[in-house]
Design a protein around this motif. Structure first.
Motif, PDB file in Angstrom:
ATOM      1  N   LEU A  25      -5.854 100.070   5.792  1.00  0.00           N
ATOM      2  CA  LEU A  25      -5.355  99.176   6.727  1.00  0.00           C
ATOM      3  C   LEU A  25      -4.690  99.968   7.925  1.00  0.00           C
ATOM      4  O   LEU A  25      -5.024  99.426   9.148  1.00  0.00           O
ATOM      5  CB  LEU A  25      -4.275  98.493   6.326  1.00  0.00           C
ATOM      6  CG  LEU A  25      -4.324  97.608   4.763  1.00  0.00           C
ATOM      7  CD1 LEU A  25      -3.349  96.954   4.200  1.00  0.00           C
ATOM      8  CD2 LEU A  25      -5.377  96.475   5.337  1.00  0.00           C
ATOM      9  N   LEU A  26      -4.144 101.290   7.731  1.00  0.00           N
ATOM     10  CA  LEU A  26      -3.849 101.950   9.222  1.00  0.00           C
ATOM     11  C   LEU A  26      -5.144 102.165   9.882  1.00  0.00           C
ATOM     12  O   LEU A  26      -4.913 102.252  11.212  1.00  0.00           O
ATOM     13  CB  LEU A  26      -3.018 103.134   8.523  1.00  0.00           C
ATOM     14  CG  LEU A  26      -2.607 103.998   9.653  1.00  0.00           C
ATOM     15  CD1 LEU A  26      -1.441 103.297  10.844  1.00  0.00           C
ATOM     16  CD2 LEU A  26      -2.143 105.445   9.296  1.00  0.00           C
ATOM     17  N   CYS A  27      -6.080 102.577   9.311  1.00  0.00           N
ATOM     18  CA  CYS A  27      -7.272 103.009  10.129  1.00  0.00           C
ATOM     19  C   CYS A  27      -7.783 101.902  10.967  1.00  0.00           C
ATOM     20  O   CYS A  27      -8.319 101.793  12.125  1.00  0.00           O
ATOM     21  CB  CYS A  27      -8.425 103.524   9.154  1.00  0.00           C
ATOM     22  SG  CYS A  27      -8.223 105.120   8.411  1.00  0.00           S
ATOM     23  N   LEU A  28      -7.885 100.586  10.124  1.00  0.00           N
ATOM     24  CA  LEU A  28      -8.124  99.248  10.970  1.00  0.00           C
ATOM     25  C   LEU A  28      -7.285  98.914  11.964  1.00  0.00           C
ATOM     26  O   LEU A  28      -7.724  98.520  13.162  1.00  0.00           O
ATOM     27  CB  LEU A  28      -8.301  98.185   9.846  1.00  0.00           C
ATOM     28  CG  LEU A  28      -9.362  98.205   8.799  1.00  0.00           C
ATOM     29  CD1 LEU A  28      -9.250  97.107   7.906  1.00  0.00           C
ATOM     30  CD2 LEU A  28     -10.705  98.357   9.326  1.00  0.00           C
ATOM     31  N   ALA A  29      -5.919  99.159  12.010  1.00  0.00           N
ATOM     32  CA  ALA A  29      -5.129  98.887  12.758  1.00  0.00           C
ATOM     33  C   ALA A  29      -5.199 100.047  14.184  1.00  0.00           C
ATOM     34  O   ALA A  29      -5.175  99.509  15.237  1.00  0.00           O
ATOM     35  CB  ALA A  29      -3.551  99.294  12.465  1.00  0.00           C
ATOM     36  N   ILE A  30      -5.603 101.124  13.741  1.00  0.00           N
ATOM     37  CA  ILE A  30      -5.914 102.172  14.901  1.00  0.00           C
ATOM     38  C   ILE A  30      -7.082 101.652  15.559  1.00  0.00           C
ATOM     39  O   ILE A  30      -7.237 101.939  16.858  1.00  0.00           O
ATOM     40  CB  ILE A  30      -6.035 103.836  14.316  1.00  0.00           C
ATOM     41  CG1 ILE A  30      -4.602 104.033  13.623  1.00  0.00           C
ATOM     42  CG2 ILE A  30      -6.259 104.665  15.465  1.00  0.00           C
ATOM     43  CD1 ILE A  30      -4.627 105.269  12.815  1.00  0.00           C
ATOM     44  N   ALA A  31      -8.209 101.284  14.868  1.00  0.00           N
ATOM     45  CA  ALA A  31      -9.193 101.066  15.434  1.00  0.00           C
ATOM     46  C   ALA A  31      -9.234  99.573  16.319  1.00  0.00           C
ATOM     47  O   ALA A  31      -9.391  99.768  17.498  1.00  0.00           O
ATOM     48  CB  ALA A  31     -10.548 100.529  14.402  1.00  0.00           C
ATOM     49  N   ALA A  32      -8.322  98.911  16.166  1.00  0.00           N
ATOM     50  CA  ALA A  32      -8.047  97.457  16.659  1.00  0.00           C
ATOM     51  C   ALA A  32      -7.467  97.870  18.147  1.00  0.00           C
ATOM     52  O   ALA A  32      -7.765  97.505  19.272  1.00  0.00           O
ATOM     53  CB  ALA A  32      -7.282  96.542  16.276  1.00  0.00           C
ATOM     54  N   SER A  33      -6.247  99.046  18.129  1.00  0.00           N
ATOM     55  CA  SER A  33      -5.739  99.420  19.279  1.00  0.00           C
ATOM     56  C   SER A  33      -6.543 100.090  20.187  1.00  0.00           C
ATOM     57  O   SER A  33      -6.236 100.044  21.245  1.00  0.00           O
ATOM     58  CB  SER A  33      -4.589 100.300  18.829  1.00  0.00           C
ATOM     59  OG  SER A  33      -4.855 101.610  18.509  1.00  0.00           O
ATOM     60  N   LEU A  34      -7.803 100.798  19.708  1.00  0.00           N
ATOM     61  CA  LEU A  34      -8.405 101.341  20.511  1.00  0.00           C
ATOM     62  C   LEU A  34      -9.581 100.623  21.149  1.00  0.00           C
ATOM     63  O   LEU A  34     -10.066 100.650  22.230  1.00  0.00           O
ATOM     64  CB  LEU A  34      -9.410 102.463  19.855  1.00  0.00           C
ATOM     65  CG  LEU A  34      -8.396 103.804  19.382  1.00  0.00           C
ATOM     66  CD1 LEU A  34      -9.329 104.455  18.265  1.00  0.00           C
ATOM     67  CD2 LEU A  34      -8.197 104.578  20.563  1.00  0.00           C
TER      68      LEU A  34
END
Length: 250
Positions: A25-34
Motif C-alpha cells: 500500500l505504501l508503494c502504491l501511495a508513493i507511485a501516486a505521488s510521483l
C-alpha cells in the motif's frame, strides 16, 4: 466481514504477509505521488533529482509494479520476489538521495537517504522471517495446529488440511474436537480444563499415540506432540501431528 472471517484471514496471511501488505500500500501511495504531483511539488529538489535519473512516470511505474507484486504475494506461500523487489527499490531510493547529498544537488538529501535506507533494512529483516514453505520443511511436512485456551483452532497449515480434509478457512475458529472421535472428546475437554487451572500440561513434549478423525468421518492412527505456551491472550497450544503407518492421507 465477521470477526471469525477476519481471524481466518489474518492467520492465513501471517506476519510476513501483513508486513508485505503494508509495504504494498505504501508503494502504491508513493507511485501516486510521483505520477500526479502538484506543479510546485514537481519543482522540489527531491523530485528534480529523481527526474534527472529517469522520468517521474518511470519511477511511478516501478513503485506501482512493486506495490502490486507485494499485494499479490502477501497471500502466497512464497513471497521472496516481492520482498526482494521492495527492498531493492527502497535501497535504490536511499542511494539516490545519498549521492545527491554528496554531489551538492540536494544538501539535505541525507535525511531522506537515512529514512529510505532504514526502511529498506527493515524490509530486508522481515524477509528473514520463516515463510510458510520453510515452516513446512522445518516440521518435516507434519500437520501443525495452533489452538487457544478454549481449544479453538487458530492456525492450520496445508499439511493439516491434507491430513484431515478441512481447509484453512473451514478449520480456523472451530474446536479441536472436530479432529477426534466423539468417544475421546470428553477426555480432551477435561484436559484443557486442567491446564487452565494449573497453567501446565502433563503431556507437553511427549509423543502421544491417538486416533484422528477426518472430515469424511474415517478414523486413522496419529502421533501427537503437543506443547503449551503462554501468549498475551493466555495459554495456547501447538500440536504437531503425523499419521502413523496406514494413516497417511495419500
Amino acid at each position: 466481514m465477521s470477526n471469525r472471517d477476519l481471524t481466518r484471514l489474518l492467520h492465513r496471511i501471517g506476519r510476513r504477509g501483513a508486513s508485505l501488505g503494508f509495504v504494498g500500500l505504501l508503494c502504491l501511495a508513493i507511485a501516486a505521488s510521483l505520477a500526479f504531483p502538484p506543479a510546485e511539488q514537481r519543482a522540489a529538489t527531491g523530485y528534480t533529482v529523481l527526474a534527472a535519473i529517469a522520468p517521474l512516470d518511470v519511477w511511478a511505474l516501478a513503485w506501482c509494479a512493486t506495490g502490486a507484486l507485494c499485494l499479490v504475494q502477501m497471500f502466497l506461500r512464497s513471497d521472496r520476489i516481492a520482498f526482494a523487489a521492495a527492498t531493492a527499490l527502497l535501497l535504490l531510493y536511499g542511494l539516490v538521495y545519498l549521492i545527491s547529498t554528496f554531489n551538492g544537488d540536494n544538501p539535505r538529501g541525507w535525511v531522506g537517504a537515512a529514512v529510505w535506507l532504514a526502511f529498506g533494512g527493515w524490509i530486508a529483516l522481515i524477509a528473514t522471517w520463516p515463510e510458510a514453505e520453510a515452516a513446512d520443511r522445518a516440521t518435516g511436512g507434519a500437520a501443525v495446529i495452533v489452538a487457544d485456551a478454549d481449544g479453538l483452532i487458530q492456525s492450520w497449515n496445508p499439511q493439516a488440511a491434507k491430513l484431515f480434509g478441512w481447509s484453512t478457512e473451514e478449520a480456523v475458529g472451530r474446536p479441536l474436537t472436530i479432529l477426534m472421535p466423539s468417544r475421546l472428546r470428553h477426555q480432551h475437554v477435561e484436559g484443557l480444563a486442567r491446564v487452565r487451572v494449573t497453567g501446565a500440561s502433563e503431556l507437553a513434549g511427549r509423543i502421544i499415540p491417538l486416533i484422528g478423525l477426518r472430515r469424511d468421518g474415517s478414523e486413522f492412527p496419529i502421533a501427537l506432540t503437543v506443547n503449551a505456551w503462554h501468549s498475551d491472550d493466555g495459554i495456547a497450544y501447538t500440536g504437531v501431528i503425523r499419521p502413523l503407518r496406514g494413516g497417511d492421507a495419500d
